[in-house]
Design an enzyme around this catalytic site. Structure first.
Site, PDB file in Angstrom:
ATOM      1  N   LYS A 180       0.833  -1.195   0.000  1.00 47.53           N
ATOM      2  CA  LYS A 180       0.000   0.000   0.000  1.00 47.53           C
ATOM      3  C   LYS A 180       0.870   1.249   0.000  1.00 47.53           C
ATOM      4  O   LYS A 180       1.938   1.285   0.638  1.00 47.53           O
ATOM      5  CB  LYS A 180      -0.898   0.011   1.241  1.00 47.53           C
ATOM      6  CG  LYS A 180      -1.872  -1.152   1.310  1.00 47.53           C
ATOM      7  CD  LYS A 180      -2.883  -1.144   0.182  1.00 47.53           C
ATOM      8  CE  LYS A 180      -3.929  -2.224   0.359  1.00 47.53           C
ATOM      9  NZ  LYS A 180      -4.858  -2.294  -0.790  1.00 47.53           N
ATOM     10  N   ASP A 209      -0.588   0.135  -4.491  1.00 45.67           N
ATOM     11  CA  ASP A 209      -2.028   0.384  -4.413  1.00 45.67           C
ATOM     12  C   ASP A 209      -2.275   1.586  -3.519  1.00 45.67           C
ATOM     13  O   ASP A 209      -1.942   1.561  -2.331  1.00 45.67           O
ATOM     14  CB  ASP A 209      -2.721  -0.865  -3.841  1.00 45.67           C
ATOM     15  CG  ASP A 209      -4.235  -0.756  -3.872  1.00 45.67           C
ATOM     16  OD1 ASP A 209      -4.752   0.319  -4.249  1.00 45.67           O
ATOM     17  OD2 ASP A 209      -4.897  -1.743  -3.514  1.00 45.67           O
ATOM     18  N   GLU A 235      -2.230   1.083  -8.619  1.00 47.44           N
ATOM     19  CA  GLU A 235      -3.651   0.729  -8.531  1.00 47.44           C
ATOM     20  C   GLU A 235      -4.453   1.823  -7.833  1.00 47.44           C
ATOM     21  O   GLU A 235      -4.002   2.376  -6.829  1.00 47.44           O
ATOM     22  CB  GLU A 235      -3.732  -0.586  -7.757  1.00 47.44           C
ATOM     23  CG  GLU A 235      -5.100  -1.149  -7.514  1.00 47.44           C
ATOM     24  CD  GLU A 235      -4.985  -2.536  -6.866  1.00 47.44           C
ATOM     25  OE1 GLU A 235      -4.048  -3.303  -7.200  1.00 47.44           O
ATOM     26  OE2 GLU A 235      -5.824  -2.845  -6.001  1.00 47.44           O
ATOM     27  N   GLU A 261     -11.631  -2.457  -8.862  1.00 47.91           N
ATOM     28  CA  GLU A 261     -12.208  -3.147  -7.705  1.00 47.91           C
ATOM     29  C   GLU A 261     -13.404  -2.394  -7.150  1.00 47.91           C
ATOM     30  O   GLU A 261     -14.249  -2.995  -6.483  1.00 47.91           O
ATOM     31  CB  GLU A 261     -11.152  -3.365  -6.612  1.00 47.91           C
ATOM     32  CG  GLU A 261     -10.734  -2.108  -5.893  1.00 47.91           C
ATOM     33  CD  GLU A 261      -9.738  -2.398  -4.777  1.00 47.91           C
ATOM     34  OE1 GLU A 261      -8.581  -2.677  -5.095  1.00 47.91           O
ATOM     35  OE2 GLU A 261     -10.121  -2.332  -3.599  1.00 47.91           O
ATOM     36  N   ASP A 284     -13.944  -7.257  -9.712  1.00 41.52           N
ATOM     37  CA  ASP A 284     -14.056  -8.124  -8.526  1.00 41.52           C
ATOM     38  C   ASP A 284     -15.311  -8.981  -8.717  1.00 41.52           C
ATOM     39  O   ASP A 284     -16.410  -8.445  -8.900  1.00 41.52           O
ATOM     40  CB  ASP A 284     -14.151  -7.182  -7.317  1.00 41.52           C
ATOM     41  CG  ASP A 284     -14.459  -7.871  -6.013  1.00 41.52           C
ATOM     42  OD1 ASP A 284     -15.481  -8.587  -5.941  1.00 41.52           O
ATOM     43  OD2 ASP A 284     -13.707  -7.675  -5.040  1.00 41.52           O
ATOM     44  N   HIS A 311      -9.803  -8.442  -8.507  1.00 37.92           N
ATOM     45  CA  HIS A 311      -9.519  -8.056  -7.132  1.00 37.92           C
ATOM     46  C   HIS A 311      -9.980  -9.148  -6.163  1.00 37.92           C
ATOM     47  O   HIS A 311     -11.086  -9.658  -6.283  1.00 37.92           O
ATOM     48  CB  HIS A 311     -10.267  -6.750  -6.843  1.00 37.92           C
ATOM     49  CG  HIS A 311     -10.277  -6.322  -5.410  1.00 37.92           C
ATOM     50  ND1 HIS A 311     -11.412  -6.364  -4.627  1.00 37.92           N
ATOM     51  CD2 HIS A 311      -9.290  -5.847  -4.617  1.00 37.92           C
ATOM     52  CE1 HIS A 311     -11.123  -5.913  -3.418  1.00 37.92           C
ATOM     53  NE2 HIS A 311      -9.847  -5.589  -3.381  1.00 37.92           N
TER      54      HIS A 311
HETATM   55 MG   LIG Z   1      -6.767  -2.402  -4.328  1.00 42.79          MG
END
Ligand SMILES: [Mg+2]
Length: 389
Positions: A180, A209, A235, A261, A284, A311
Protein backbone atom coordinates in the site's frame (compact mmCIF):
# COMPACT_ATOMS: atom_id res chain seq x y z
CA UNK A 1 -17.83 -36.60 -19.42
CA UNK A 2 -16.65 -33.16 -20.43
CA UNK A 3 -19.19 -30.84 -22.00
CA UNK A 4 -17.92 -27.73 -23.68
CA UNK A 5 -20.63 -25.19 -23.13
CA UNK A 6 -23.80 -24.40 -21.33
CA UNK A 7 -25.94 -24.73 -24.44
CA UNK A 8 -24.98 -28.38 -24.75
CA UNK A 9 -25.61 -28.96 -21.06
CA UNK A 10 -29.15 -27.70 -21.20
CA UNK A 11 -31.39 -30.54 -22.13
CA UNK A 12 -28.92 -33.18 -20.92
CA UNK A 13 -30.16 -32.69 -17.40
CA UNK A 14 -33.52 -31.20 -16.51
CA UNK A 15 -33.46 -29.43 -13.17
CA UNK A 16 -35.08 -26.59 -11.31
CA UNK A 17 -34.00 -24.37 -8.44
CA UNK A 18 -35.94 -25.29 -5.30
CA UNK A 19 -34.41 -23.09 -2.61
CA UNK A 20 -31.98 -20.21 -1.97
CA UNK A 21 -30.64 -19.36 1.45
CA UNK A 22 -28.08 -16.72 2.42
CA UNK A 23 -26.35 -16.58 5.80
CA UNK A 24 -24.24 -13.70 7.11
CA UNK A 25 -20.98 -14.26 8.95
CA UNK A 26 -18.89 -11.50 10.53
CA UNK A 27 -15.33 -12.74 10.89
CA UNK A 28 -12.68 -10.73 12.76
CA UNK A 29 -9.44 -10.17 10.83
CA UNK A 30 -6.45 -12.23 11.90
CA UNK A 31 -4.01 -9.33 11.36
CA UNK A 32 -4.22 -5.51 11.23
CA UNK A 33 -5.45 -4.48 7.77
CA UNK A 34 -5.05 -0.82 6.89
CA UNK A 35 -4.79 1.12 3.65
CA UNK A 36 -4.93 4.81 2.81
CA UNK A 37 -8.68 5.18 3.39
CA UNK A 38 -9.88 2.39 5.65
CA UNK A 39 -9.21 -0.10 8.38
CA UNK A 40 -11.05 -3.41 8.13
CA UNK A 41 -12.82 -4.17 11.45
CA UNK A 42 -14.55 -7.35 10.22
CA UNK A 43 -14.92 -9.37 7.06
CA UNK A 44 -18.55 -9.98 6.25
CA UNK A 45 -19.25 -13.14 4.22
CA UNK A 46 -22.64 -13.70 2.60
CA UNK A 47 -22.57 -17.43 1.97
CA UNK A 48 -25.47 -18.64 -0.09
CA UNK A 49 -26.72 -22.12 -0.90
CA UNK A 50 -28.82 -22.80 -3.98
CA UNK A 51 -30.60 -26.15 -4.08
CA UNK A 52 -32.07 -27.97 -7.06
CA UNK A 53 -34.49 -30.83 -7.55
CA UNK A 54 -31.72 -32.81 -9.30
CA UNK A 55 -29.71 -33.17 -6.09
CA UNK A 56 -27.05 -30.62 -7.01
CA UNK A 57 -26.36 -27.94 -4.43
CA UNK A 58 -24.29 -24.87 -5.25
CA UNK A 59 -22.46 -22.46 -2.96
CA UNK A 60 -21.77 -18.82 -3.73
CA UNK A 61 -20.60 -15.86 -1.71
CA UNK A 62 -20.16 -12.13 -1.55
CA UNK A 63 -18.24 -10.16 1.02
CA UNK A 64 -17.98 -6.71 2.52
CA UNK A 65 -15.20 -4.98 4.43
CA UNK A 66 -17.46 -4.66 7.45
CA UNK A 67 -20.38 -2.57 6.21
CA UNK A 68 -23.78 -3.54 4.84
CA UNK A 69 -23.78 -7.32 5.11
CA UNK A 70 -27.22 -7.64 6.67
CA UNK A 71 -28.74 -5.53 3.88
CA UNK A 72 -27.31 -7.92 1.29
CA UNK A 73 -28.60 -10.92 3.23
CA UNK A 74 -32.09 -9.44 3.23
CA UNK A 75 -31.94 -8.61 -0.47
CA UNK A 76 -31.14 -12.24 -1.23
CA UNK A 77 -33.44 -14.00 1.20
CA UNK A 78 -36.48 -11.72 1.05
CA UNK A 79 -36.32 -10.22 -2.43
CA UNK A 80 -34.29 -12.33 -4.86
CA UNK A 81 -35.20 -15.84 -3.72
CA UNK A 82 -38.77 -15.59 -5.09
CA UNK A 83 -37.32 -14.33 -8.40
CA UNK A 84 -34.93 -17.27 -8.70
CA UNK A 85 -36.82 -20.32 -7.40
CA UNK A 86 -38.37 -22.40 -10.18
CA UNK A 87 -35.84 -21.46 -12.86
CA UNK A 88 -33.54 -23.91 -14.63
CA UNK A 89 -29.98 -23.22 -13.33
CA UNK A 90 -28.68 -23.41 -16.90
CA UNK A 91 -30.46 -20.13 -17.63
CA UNK A 92 -27.83 -18.01 -15.92
CA UNK A 93 -28.32 -15.05 -18.26
CA UNK A 94 -32.07 -15.03 -17.71
CA UNK A 95 -31.75 -15.37 -13.94
CA UNK A 96 -29.02 -12.73 -13.67
CA UNK A 97 -30.95 -10.24 -15.77
CA UNK A 98 -34.23 -10.84 -13.94
CA UNK A 99 -32.50 -10.24 -10.60
CA UNK A 100 -30.77 -7.14 -11.91
CA UNK A 101 -34.01 -5.72 -13.27
CA UNK A 102 -35.78 -6.33 -9.96
CA UNK A 103 -33.17 -4.35 -8.01
CA UNK A 104 -32.17 -1.84 -10.67
CA UNK A 105 -34.31 1.02 -9.35
CA UNK A 106 -32.20 0.86 -6.19
CA UNK A 107 -28.97 1.24 -8.14
CA UNK A 108 -27.35 -0.65 -11.01
CA UNK A 109 -24.38 -1.80 -8.94
CA UNK A 110 -23.14 -2.05 -5.39
CA UNK A 111 -25.69 -3.68 -3.09
CA UNK A 112 -27.58 -4.78 -6.20
CA UNK A 113 -24.68 -6.72 -7.67
CA UNK A 114 -23.32 -7.89 -4.30
CA UNK A 115 -26.72 -9.54 -3.74
CA UNK A 116 -26.89 -11.14 -7.20
CA UNK A 117 -23.35 -12.52 -7.03
CA UNK A 118 -23.77 -15.34 -4.48
CA UNK A 119 -26.70 -16.71 -6.44
CA UNK A 120 -24.87 -16.48 -9.76
CA UNK A 121 -21.72 -18.08 -8.34
CA UNK A 122 -23.76 -20.90 -6.83
CA UNK A 123 -25.41 -21.51 -10.21
CA UNK A 124 -22.04 -21.82 -11.92
CA UNK A 125 -20.98 -24.20 -9.15
CA UNK A 126 -24.06 -26.32 -9.88
CA UNK A 127 -23.47 -26.30 -13.65
CA UNK A 128 -19.84 -27.35 -13.29
CA UNK A 129 -20.83 -30.11 -10.87
CA UNK A 130 -23.48 -31.30 -13.31
CA UNK A 131 -20.90 -31.29 -16.13
CA UNK A 132 -18.44 -33.06 -13.81
CA UNK A 133 -15.65 -30.55 -14.51
CA UNK A 134 -13.79 -27.93 -12.47
CA UNK A 135 -15.49 -24.58 -12.92
CA UNK A 136 -12.67 -22.93 -14.89
CA UNK A 137 -13.07 -25.59 -17.58
CA UNK A 138 -16.79 -24.92 -17.86
CA UNK A 139 -16.08 -21.18 -18.28
CA UNK A 140 -13.46 -21.56 -20.98
CA UNK A 141 -10.52 -23.56 -19.71
CA UNK A 142 -7.75 -21.40 -21.15
CA UNK A 143 -5.03 -22.52 -18.70
CA UNK A 144 -4.67 -24.86 -15.75
CA UNK A 145 -2.83 -22.56 -13.33
CA UNK A 146 -1.97 -18.89 -12.89
CA UNK A 147 0.89 -16.96 -11.22
CA UNK A 148 -0.08 -15.10 -8.06
CA UNK A 149 1.17 -12.05 -6.21
CA UNK A 150 1.41 -11.54 -2.48
CA UNK A 151 -0.77 -8.59 -1.53
CA UNK A 152 -0.27 -6.72 1.72
CA UNK A 153 -2.82 -4.36 3.31
CA UNK A 154 0.07 -2.71 5.06
CA UNK A 155 0.09 1.08 4.91
CA UNK A 156 0.73 1.10 8.66
CA UNK A 157 4.03 -0.76 8.20
CA UNK A 158 7.43 0.66 7.40
CA UNK A 159 11.05 -0.14 8.26
CA UNK A 160 11.79 -3.70 9.35
CA UNK A 161 8.17 -4.84 9.84
CA UNK A 162 7.39 -3.86 6.22
CA UNK A 163 10.47 -5.64 4.92
CA UNK A 164 9.71 -8.73 6.98
CA UNK A 165 6.20 -8.73 5.53
CA UNK A 166 7.52 -8.59 1.97
CA UNK A 167 10.29 -11.08 2.68
CA UNK A 168 7.61 -13.51 3.81
CA UNK A 169 6.12 -13.49 0.31
CA UNK A 170 9.47 -14.18 -1.32
CA UNK A 171 10.07 -17.03 1.11
CA UNK A 172 6.75 -18.55 0.03
CA UNK A 173 7.83 -18.47 -3.61
CA UNK A 174 6.04 -15.36 -4.90
CA UNK A 175 7.73 -13.41 -7.68
CA UNK A 176 5.40 -10.43 -7.41
CA UNK A 177 4.34 -8.43 -4.35
CA UNK A 178 1.98 -5.55 -3.74
CA UNK A 179 2.18 -2.93 -1.01
CA UNK A 180 0.00 0.00 0.00
CA UNK A 181 0.98 3.60 -0.62
CA UNK A 182 -0.82 6.86 0.16
CA UNK A 183 0.85 8.16 3.32
CA UNK A 184 0.02 11.80 4.02
CA UNK A 185 3.67 12.60 3.33
CA UNK A 186 4.59 11.18 -0.11
CA UNK A 187 8.27 11.14 0.85
CA UNK A 188 7.40 8.35 3.27
CA UNK A 189 5.91 6.35 0.40
CA UNK A 190 9.10 6.88 -1.61
CA UNK A 191 11.25 5.58 1.26
CA UNK A 192 8.99 2.59 1.88
CA UNK A 193 8.94 1.68 -1.83
CA UNK A 194 12.67 2.24 -2.20
CA UNK A 195 13.40 -0.16 0.68
CA UNK A 196 11.06 -2.85 -0.68
CA UNK A 197 12.49 -2.61 -4.20
CA UNK A 198 15.99 -2.99 -2.75
CA UNK A 199 14.84 -6.03 -0.78
CA UNK A 200 13.11 -7.88 -3.63
CA UNK A 201 15.67 -7.03 -6.32
CA UNK A 202 15.02 -6.20 -9.97
CA UNK A 203 13.83 -9.71 -10.88
CA UNK A 204 10.59 -9.57 -8.87
CA UNK A 205 7.56 -7.46 -9.70
CA UNK A 206 6.48 -4.62 -7.39
CA UNK A 207 2.86 -3.43 -7.47
CA UNK A 208 1.51 -0.38 -5.60
CA UNK A 209 -2.03 0.38 -4.41
CA UNK A 210 -3.12 3.87 -3.33
CA UNK A 211 -6.79 2.96 -2.64
CA UNK A 212 -8.19 6.19 -4.19
CA UNK A 213 -6.23 8.41 -1.84
CA UNK A 214 -5.06 11.18 -4.15
CA UNK A 215 -6.48 13.93 -6.33
CA UNK A 216 -5.46 13.64 -10.00
CA UNK A 217 -2.77 16.28 -9.55
CA UNK A 218 -1.38 14.56 -6.45
CA UNK A 219 -1.48 11.22 -8.25
CA UNK A 220 0.60 12.52 -11.17
CA UNK A 221 3.15 13.94 -8.74
CA UNK A 222 3.30 10.83 -6.54
CA UNK A 223 3.40 8.43 -9.49
CA UNK A 224 6.29 10.41 -10.97
CA UNK A 225 8.17 10.22 -7.65
CA UNK A 226 7.64 6.42 -7.54
CA UNK A 227 8.42 5.74 -11.20
CA UNK A 228 12.17 5.13 -10.70
CA UNK A 229 11.38 1.96 -8.74
CA UNK A 230 10.08 0.03 -11.77
CA UNK A 231 6.44 -0.26 -10.69
CA UNK A 232 4.52 -3.06 -12.44
CA UNK A 233 1.24 -1.25 -11.84
CA UNK A 234 -0.18 1.60 -9.78
CA UNK A 235 -3.65 0.73 -8.53
CA UNK A 236 -6.59 3.05 -7.78
CA UNK A 237 -4.58 6.28 -7.64
CA UNK A 238 -7.75 8.41 -7.30
CA UNK A 239 -11.48 8.16 -6.62
CA UNK A 240 -12.87 5.29 -8.67
CA UNK A 241 -15.76 7.45 -9.92
CA UNK A 242 -13.38 9.85 -11.70
CA UNK A 243 -12.92 8.36 -15.16
CA UNK A 244 -11.34 11.42 -16.86
CA UNK A 245 -9.00 11.78 -13.89
CA UNK A 246 -7.73 8.24 -14.46
CA UNK A 247 -7.32 8.97 -18.18
CA UNK A 248 -5.29 12.08 -17.36
CA UNK A 249 -2.98 10.13 -15.04
CA UNK A 250 -2.58 7.26 -17.50
CA UNK A 251 -1.71 9.69 -20.29
CA UNK A 252 0.79 11.56 -18.12
CA UNK A 253 2.82 8.95 -16.24
CA UNK A 254 4.70 5.93 -17.56
CA UNK A 255 3.44 3.42 -14.98
CA UNK A 256 0.55 1.10 -15.89
CA UNK A 257 -2.70 2.05 -14.16
CA UNK A 258 -4.82 -0.73 -12.61
CA UNK A 259 -8.41 -0.12 -11.54
CA UNK A 260 -11.77 -1.75 -11.21
CA UNK A 261 -12.21 -3.15 -7.70
CA UNK A 262 -14.62 -0.30 -6.91
CA UNK A 263 -16.58 -0.59 -10.16
CA UNK A 264 -19.73 -2.67 -10.24
CA UNK A 265 -21.10 -2.98 -13.79
CA UNK A 266 -19.83 -3.69 -17.30
CA UNK A 267 -21.05 -0.23 -18.27
CA UNK A 268 -18.64 1.37 -15.84
CA UNK A 269 -15.80 -0.72 -17.25
CA UNK A 270 -16.84 0.24 -20.78
CA UNK A 271 -16.65 3.91 -19.77
CA UNK A 272 -13.14 3.42 -18.41
CA UNK A 273 -11.96 1.53 -21.47
CA UNK A 274 -13.49 4.00 -23.93
CA UNK A 275 -11.76 6.83 -22.07
CA UNK A 276 -8.39 5.07 -22.17
CA UNK A 277 -8.34 5.25 -18.38
CA UNK A 278 -6.74 1.94 -17.34
CA UNK A 279 -4.20 -0.72 -18.32
CA UNK A 280 -5.26 -3.60 -16.05
CA UNK A 281 -8.93 -4.52 -15.49
CA UNK A 282 -9.50 -5.56 -11.88
CA UNK A 283 -13.19 -6.48 -11.85
CA UNK A 284 -14.06 -8.12 -8.53
CA UNK A 285 -16.27 -11.18 -9.03
CA UNK A 286 -18.65 -10.65 -6.08
CA UNK A 287 -18.83 -6.89 -6.56
CA UNK A 288 -19.84 -7.09 -10.24
CA UNK A 289 -22.55 -9.68 -9.60
CA UNK A 290 -20.74 -12.98 -10.13
CA UNK A 291 -19.32 -14.86 -13.10
CA UNK A 292 -22.05 -13.95 -15.62
CA UNK A 293 -21.12 -10.26 -15.47
CA UNK A 294 -17.41 -10.86 -14.86
CA UNK A 295 -17.06 -12.90 -18.04
CA UNK A 296 -18.62 -10.05 -20.04
CA UNK A 297 -16.15 -7.60 -18.54
CA UNK A 298 -13.31 -10.02 -19.34
CA UNK A 299 -14.44 -10.19 -22.98
CA UNK A 300 -14.73 -6.41 -23.09
CA UNK A 301 -11.16 -6.20 -21.81
CA UNK A 302 -9.95 -8.83 -24.27
CA UNK A 303 -11.58 -6.97 -27.16
CA UNK A 304 -9.56 -3.93 -26.14
CA UNK A 305 -6.33 -5.88 -25.65
CA UNK A 306 -6.27 -5.33 -21.89
CA UNK A 307 -5.40 -7.99 -19.29
CA UNK A 308 -7.73 -8.91 -16.42
CA UNK A 309 -6.56 -9.34 -12.86
CA UNK A 310 -9.57 -9.65 -10.55
CA UNK A 311 -9.52 -8.06 -7.13
CA UNK A 312 -9.53 -10.29 -4.01
CA UNK A 313 -11.72 -13.41 -3.55
CA UNK A 314 -8.89 -15.64 -4.77
CA UNK A 315 -10.88 -18.86 -4.38
CA UNK A 316 -13.20 -17.55 -7.13
CA UNK A 317 -10.66 -15.47 -9.04
CA UNK A 318 -8.46 -18.51 -9.68
CA UNK A 319 -11.24 -20.07 -11.78
CA UNK A 320 -11.92 -16.80 -13.62
CA UNK A 321 -8.24 -16.24 -14.41
CA UNK A 322 -7.77 -19.78 -15.68
CA UNK A 323 -10.91 -19.56 -17.81
CA UNK A 324 -9.99 -16.62 -20.07
CA UNK A 325 -7.03 -15.74 -22.34
CA UNK A 326 -6.39 -12.33 -20.75
CA UNK A 327 -5.78 -13.57 -17.21
CA UNK A 328 -2.71 -11.81 -15.80
CA UNK A 329 -2.07 -12.58 -12.13
CA UNK A 330 -4.00 -13.69 -9.03
CA UNK A 331 -4.23 -11.55 -5.90
CA UNK A 332 -3.49 -13.41 -2.64
CA UNK A 333 -4.33 -10.91 0.11
CA UNK A 334 -2.54 -11.69 3.34
CA UNK A 335 -5.22 -12.14 5.98
CA UNK A 336 -7.95 -12.25 3.35
CA UNK A 337 -8.10 -15.84 2.18
CA UNK A 338 -10.81 -18.19 3.39
CA UNK A 339 -8.07 -20.61 4.36
CA UNK A 340 -6.27 -18.12 6.62
CA UNK A 341 -9.58 -17.27 8.26
CA UNK A 342 -10.04 -20.96 9.05
CA UNK A 343 -13.32 -21.23 7.17
CA UNK A 344 -12.63 -24.13 4.78
CA UNK A 345 -12.77 -27.90 5.09
CA UNK A 346 -9.63 -28.17 2.94
CA UNK A 347 -7.13 -25.37 2.50
CA UNK A 348 -6.79 -23.57 -0.81
CA UNK A 349 -3.43 -21.83 -1.02
CA UNK A 350 -0.90 -20.56 -3.54
CA UNK A 351 2.05 -22.94 -3.95
CA UNK A 352 5.45 -21.51 -4.97
CA UNK A 353 3.81 -18.41 -6.39
CA UNK A 354 1.35 -20.33 -8.57
CA UNK A 355 -2.36 -21.02 -7.97
CA UNK A 356 -4.17 -24.06 -9.35
CA UNK A 357 -7.96 -24.45 -9.15
CA UNK A 358 -9.17 -27.40 -7.06
CA UNK A 359 -9.34 -30.47 -9.28
CA UNK A 360 -12.92 -31.47 -8.55
CA UNK A 361 -16.30 -30.66 -10.07
CA UNK A 362 -17.61 -27.14 -9.40
CA UNK A 363 -15.50 -24.45 -7.77
CA UNK A 364 -14.31 -27.03 -5.28
CA UNK A 365 -14.51 -24.78 -2.22
CA UNK A 366 -16.15 -26.42 0.80
CA UNK A 367 -16.87 -24.31 3.87
CA UNK A 368 -16.34 -25.72 7.34
CA UNK A 369 -19.80 -25.28 8.83
CA UNK A 370 -18.74 -25.70 12.43
CA UNK A 371 -15.98 -23.10 11.99
CA UNK A 372 -18.49 -20.71 10.43
CA UNK A 373 -21.18 -21.24 13.05
CA UNK A 374 -19.59 -19.06 15.71
CA UNK A 375 -19.47 -16.08 13.35
CA UNK A 376 -23.05 -16.19 12.11
CA UNK A 377 -25.21 -13.12 12.66
CA UNK A 378 -28.80 -14.28 13.02
CA UNK A 379 -30.62 -10.99 13.47
CA UNK A 380 -29.51 -7.40 13.56
CA UNK A 381 -25.81 -6.60 13.28
CA UNK A 382 -24.42 -5.00 16.44
CA UNK A 383 -21.08 -3.60 17.48
CA UNK A 384 -20.32 -1.95 14.15
CA UNK A 385 -17.10 0.03 14.02
CA UNK A 386 -16.64 2.70 11.31
CA UNK A 387 -14.12 1.61 8.67
CA UNK A 388 -12.85 4.96 7.38
CA UNK A 389 -9.61 6.32 8.76
MG1 LIG B 1 -6.77 -2.40 -4.33
Amino acid sequence: MKIDNLVLLKGVLDMRITNVECRLYRVPPTIVLQDSIQRIPAWEWLITTVETDAGFKGTGWSYTLGMGGSAIRELINSYLTPVVVGHDPHDVERIWTRCWQELHANGSGGFTTLAIAPIDIALYDILAQAANVPLYQLMGGYRDSIPAYGSGINLHLDGDPLLEHMEGYLARGFHAVKMKVGRDNPEEDVERVRSVRKLIGPQNKLLLDANQKWTPGEAVRCASMLEPFDIFWLEEPILADDVPGHARIRNTVHTSIAAGETLFTRYQFADYIRAGALDVVQADIPRVGGFTEWLKIAKLAESNNLPVSPHFAMELSVHALCAVPGGLVLEDVQGGSLTELGLLEEPFTVQNGVATPPNRPGHGIVFNQSALAKYEVHGQVTGVVPTRV
